[in-house]
Write an enzyme that holds these catalytic residues in place. Structure first.
Site, PDB file in Angstrom:
ATOM      1  N   LYS A   1       0.864  -1.178   0.000  1.00  0.00           N
ATOM      2  CA  LYS A   1       0.000   0.000   0.000  1.00  0.00           C
ATOM      3  C   LYS A   1       0.901   1.228   0.000  1.00  0.00           C
ATOM      4  O   LYS A   1       2.047   1.163   0.447  1.00  0.00           O
ATOM      5  CB  LYS A   1      -0.848  -0.011   1.282  1.00  0.00           C
ATOM      6  CG  LYS A   1      -2.105   0.794   1.221  1.00  0.00           C
ATOM      7  CD  LYS A   1      -3.322  -0.021   0.826  1.00  0.00           C
ATOM      8  CE  LYS A   1      -4.536   0.854   0.741  1.00  0.00           C
ATOM      9  NZ  LYS A   1      -5.736   0.129   0.322  1.00  0.00           N
TER      10      LYS A   1
ATOM     11  N   GLY B   1     -23.854   3.888  -2.298  1.00  0.00           N
ATOM     12  CA  GLY B   1     -22.929   4.547  -3.220  1.00  0.00           C
ATOM     13  C   GLY B   1     -22.578   3.590  -4.338  1.00  0.00           C
ATOM     14  O   GLY B   1     -23.430   2.815  -4.805  1.00  0.00           O
ATOM     15  N   HIS B   2     -21.321   3.601  -4.745  1.00  0.00           N
ATOM     16  CA  HIS B   2     -20.882   2.768  -5.866  1.00  0.00           C
ATOM     17  C   HIS B   2     -21.236   1.294  -5.663  1.00  0.00           C
ATOM     18  O   HIS B   2     -21.841   0.682  -6.526  1.00  0.00           O
ATOM     19  CB  HIS B   2     -19.372   2.913  -6.048  1.00  0.00           C
ATOM     20  CG  HIS B   2     -18.988   4.209  -6.681  1.00  0.00           C
ATOM     21  ND1 HIS B   2     -18.639   5.314  -5.939  1.00  0.00           N
ATOM     22  CD2 HIS B   2     -18.925   4.569  -7.969  1.00  0.00           C
ATOM     23  CE1 HIS B   2     -18.369   6.312  -6.771  1.00  0.00           C
ATOM     24  NE2 HIS B   2     -18.542   5.889  -8.004  1.00  0.00           N
TER      25      HIS B   2
HETATM   26  P1  NAD Z   1     -19.066   5.388  -1.968  1.00  0.00           P
HETATM   27  O1  NAD Z   1     -18.433   6.561  -1.348  1.00  0.00           O
HETATM   28  O2  NAD Z   1     -19.405   5.404  -3.416  1.00  0.00           O
HETATM   29  O3  NAD Z   1     -20.425   5.043  -1.196  1.00  0.00           O
HETATM   30  C1  NAD Z   1     -20.575   5.142   0.178  1.00  0.00           C
HETATM   31  C2  NAD Z   1     -21.985   5.645   0.449  1.00  0.00           C
HETATM   32  O4  NAD Z   1     -22.188   5.639   1.863  1.00  0.00           O
HETATM   33  C3  NAD Z   1     -22.213   7.077  -0.023  1.00  0.00           C
HETATM   34  O5  NAD Z   1     -23.400   7.151  -0.790  1.00  0.00           O
HETATM   35  C4  NAD Z   1     -22.331   7.872   1.291  1.00  0.00           C
HETATM   36  O6  NAD Z   1     -23.213   8.963   1.188  1.00  0.00           O
HETATM   37  C5  NAD Z   1     -22.878   6.812   2.225  1.00  0.00           C
HETATM   38  N1  NAD Z   1     -22.637   7.083   3.649  1.00  0.00           N
HETATM   39  C6  NAD Z   1     -21.570   7.670   4.241  1.00  0.00           C
HETATM   40  N2  NAD Z   1     -21.748   7.725   5.575  1.00  0.00           N
HETATM   41  C7  NAD Z   1     -22.937   7.139   5.828  1.00  0.00           C
HETATM   42  C8  NAD Z   1     -23.662   6.879   7.024  1.00  0.00           C
HETATM   43  N3  NAD Z   1     -23.205   7.239   8.225  1.00  0.00           N
HETATM   44  N4  NAD Z   1     -24.866   6.263   6.922  1.00  0.00           N
HETATM   45  C9  NAD Z   1     -25.353   5.882   5.716  1.00  0.00           C
HETATM   46  N5  NAD Z   1     -24.706   6.112   4.547  1.00  0.00           N
HETATM   47  C10 NAD Z   1     -23.514   6.724   4.608  1.00  0.00           C
HETATM   48  O7  NAD Z   1     -18.124   4.137  -1.622  1.00  0.00           O
HETATM   49  P2  NAD Z   1     -18.115   2.711  -2.306  1.00  0.00           P
HETATM   50  O8  NAD Z   1     -17.086   2.659  -3.361  1.00  0.00           O
HETATM   51  O9  NAD Z   1     -19.517   2.285  -2.596  1.00  0.00           O
HETATM   52  O10 NAD Z   1     -17.550   1.817  -1.109  1.00  0.00           O
HETATM   53  C11 NAD Z   1     -18.345   1.519   0.023  1.00  0.00           C
HETATM   54  C12 NAD Z   1     -17.488   0.821   1.071  1.00  0.00           C
HETATM   55  O11 NAD Z   1     -16.948  -0.380   0.524  1.00  0.00           O
HETATM   56  C13 NAD Z   1     -16.280   1.647   1.531  1.00  0.00           C
HETATM   57  O12 NAD Z   1     -16.053   1.369   2.887  1.00  0.00           O
HETATM   58  C14 NAD Z   1     -15.143   1.110   0.691  1.00  0.00           C
HETATM   59  O13 NAD Z   1     -13.890   1.263   1.343  1.00  0.00           O
HETATM   60  C15 NAD Z   1     -15.523  -0.353   0.586  1.00  0.00           C
HETATM   61  N6  NAD Z   1     -14.997  -1.024  -0.609  1.00  0.00           N
HETATM   62  C16 NAD Z   1     -15.308  -0.568  -1.840  1.00  0.00           C
HETATM   63  C17 NAD Z   1     -14.822  -1.237  -2.964  1.00  0.00           C
HETATM   64  C18 NAD Z   1     -15.179  -0.785  -4.359  1.00  0.00           C
HETATM   65  O14 NAD Z   1     -14.992  -1.561  -5.314  1.00  0.00           O
HETATM   66  N7  NAD Z   1     -15.725   0.407  -4.555  1.00  0.00           N
HETATM   67  C19 NAD Z   1     -13.987  -2.353  -2.813  1.00  0.00           C
HETATM   68  C20 NAD Z   1     -13.693  -2.805  -1.521  1.00  0.00           C
HETATM   69  C21 NAD Z   1     -14.195  -2.121  -0.428  1.00  0.00           C
END
Ligand code: NAD
Length: 348
Positions: A74, A176-177
């Site tokens: 990392k 989110g994503h």
């Molecule tokens: P993102 O930022 O697109 O989505 C996160 C969502 O959570 C957002 O819509 C945000 O508004 C919402 N949010 C934040 N705080 C909140 C709360 N207190 N209550 C309710 N909703 C809340 O992120 P993402 O890419 O969807 O990733 C989500 C999680 O998964 C993260 O922890 C990320 O580290 C983990 N992750 C993502 C991936 C990936 O491929 N994108 C891979 C591994 C791990």
């Protein structure tokens, strides 16, 4: 955490661009170290070092358990991603990554985007998380969501004997994503889906496409549900939330869901909640990166993410046989794979 747990830790300070970065290679037994770069305004350099040591170690476990032939590493860039990031700094960082000759391959993490990876690519080929038009894997979120969905099906099967999520009440915290794609799988399968998000536009978008029930972010932990799917923040499984949660399964995409791994991993078990280890079920993102390294193929990445189902089942089995929490079963499985490959290297 002691740095001597790691193979190599390298610092880069460049006056001209203002780059201050630390790169940690934790373990390369299984292959080159792969893990994203986090750009964050750390208060001190010590804090940045602690974070990169912890995160790179986590990648070793994640990559090993997902069955990938890559090790854990990392990088962190010290600075505010909104105000301190510019082309020169990113390209200087690319040269820093390049100086390791491929021992470390970088990707996106918090504070970094696909566009940033494009700039880093100008200085090094040891970068993934690139857009489709550059031969990359594009947005990894659909792959991540599919892996979480697979982990969830394996969890339900563990408790009910059937992998069907039909009729199960699943609360997705954060749409989110990843969350939005997870909702799509769940709705398709006939689950009763509840969603929470701090942004109304996210809720509106998801509610316009799927039949879901909105839950206020503050009410998440007191809402009756079968499955809690944290897809927003880490550390949401803690002393406070555990006293309220009534679910029988925790399975979601967020990293580091257990506030204190050993303590809360055990507490979850005592409460009779089945915890699907986060770093296994959310491995779809790194699986997508892995396929970018060996020759990108979305179909192959999805099918490898499907294996998360079998690995989740194997972890539950180990947890039951050894009478240990699921997080520990996952850790031991990852360590066993690394140890078995390490000893290959010592033999002729
Ligand atoms: P993102 O930022 O697109 O989505 C996160 C969502 O959570 C957002 O819509 C945000 O508004 C919402 N949010 C934040 N705080 C909140 C709360 N207190 N209550 C309710 N909703 C809340 O992120 P993402 O890419 O969807 O990733 C989500 C999680 O998964 C993260 O922890 C990320 O580290 C983990 N992750 C993502 C991936 C990936 O491929 N994108 C891979 C591994 C791990």
């Amino acid at each position: 955490m002691a740095a001597f747990d790691h193979e190599q830790v390298v610092f880069c300070q460049d006056q001209a661009t203002g780059l201050k970065s630390i790169l940690a290679i934790h373990n390369t037994t299984l292959g080159p170290a792969v893990g994203g770069t986090r750009m964050w305004a750390y208060a001190t350099e010590d804090e940045a070092l602690t974070d990169v040591l912890r995160l790179s170690r986590g990648m070793t476990y994640k990559n090993a358990l997902a069955g990938l032939n890559i090790g854990g590493g990392k990088a962190v860039v010290i600075g505010n991603a909104r105000t301190d990031k510019n082309e020169a700094l990113l390209r200087r960082f690319g040269r820093f990554v390049d100086s390791l000759g491929g021992k470390y391959i970088t990707a996106e993490d918090v504070g970094m985007s696909t566009r940033d990876m494009e700039l880093i690519r100008l200085e090094t080929k040891h970068v993934v998380g690139l857009p489709d038009f550059m031969g990359g894997g594009g947005d990894p979120s659909p792959v991540t969501a599919y892996g979480v969905y697979m982990g969830m099906k394996a969890s339900v099967r563990e408790l009910t004997g059937s992998e069907s999520l039909a009729g199960k009440r699943v609360l997705v915290q954060g749409v989110g994503h990843v969350g939005q794609y997870l909702v799509e799988h769940l709705v398709k399968e006939g689950a009763e889906v509840l969603v929470a998000d701090i942004y109304e536009d996210r809720i509106r978008e998801v509610a316009s496409r799927f039949q879901v029930t909105y839950v206020k972010p503050d009410d998440v932990y007191t809402t009756a549900m079968d499955i809690y799917a944290p897809c927003a923040l880490g550390a949401t499984v803690n002393d406070d939330t555990l006293s309220m949660l009534t679910c029988s399964i925790i399975c979601g995409a967020a990293n580091n869901q257990l506030a204190r791994e050993a303590e809360h991993g055990e507490a979850v078990r005592k409460k009779g909640i089945l915890y699907a280890p986060d770093y296994l079920v959310n491995a779809g993102g790194i699986i997508n990166c892995y396929w970018e390294i060996i020759g990108y193929n979305r179909q192959a990445a999805m099918s490898q993410a499907e294996n998360i189902y079998q690995t989740t089942r194997a972890i539950f089995q180990k947890s039951a046989e050894e009478n240990i929490p699921t997080y520990l079963a996952a850790n031991r499985m990852a360590e066993a794979r690394i140890a078995s490959i390490a000893q290959l290297r010592t033999r002729r």
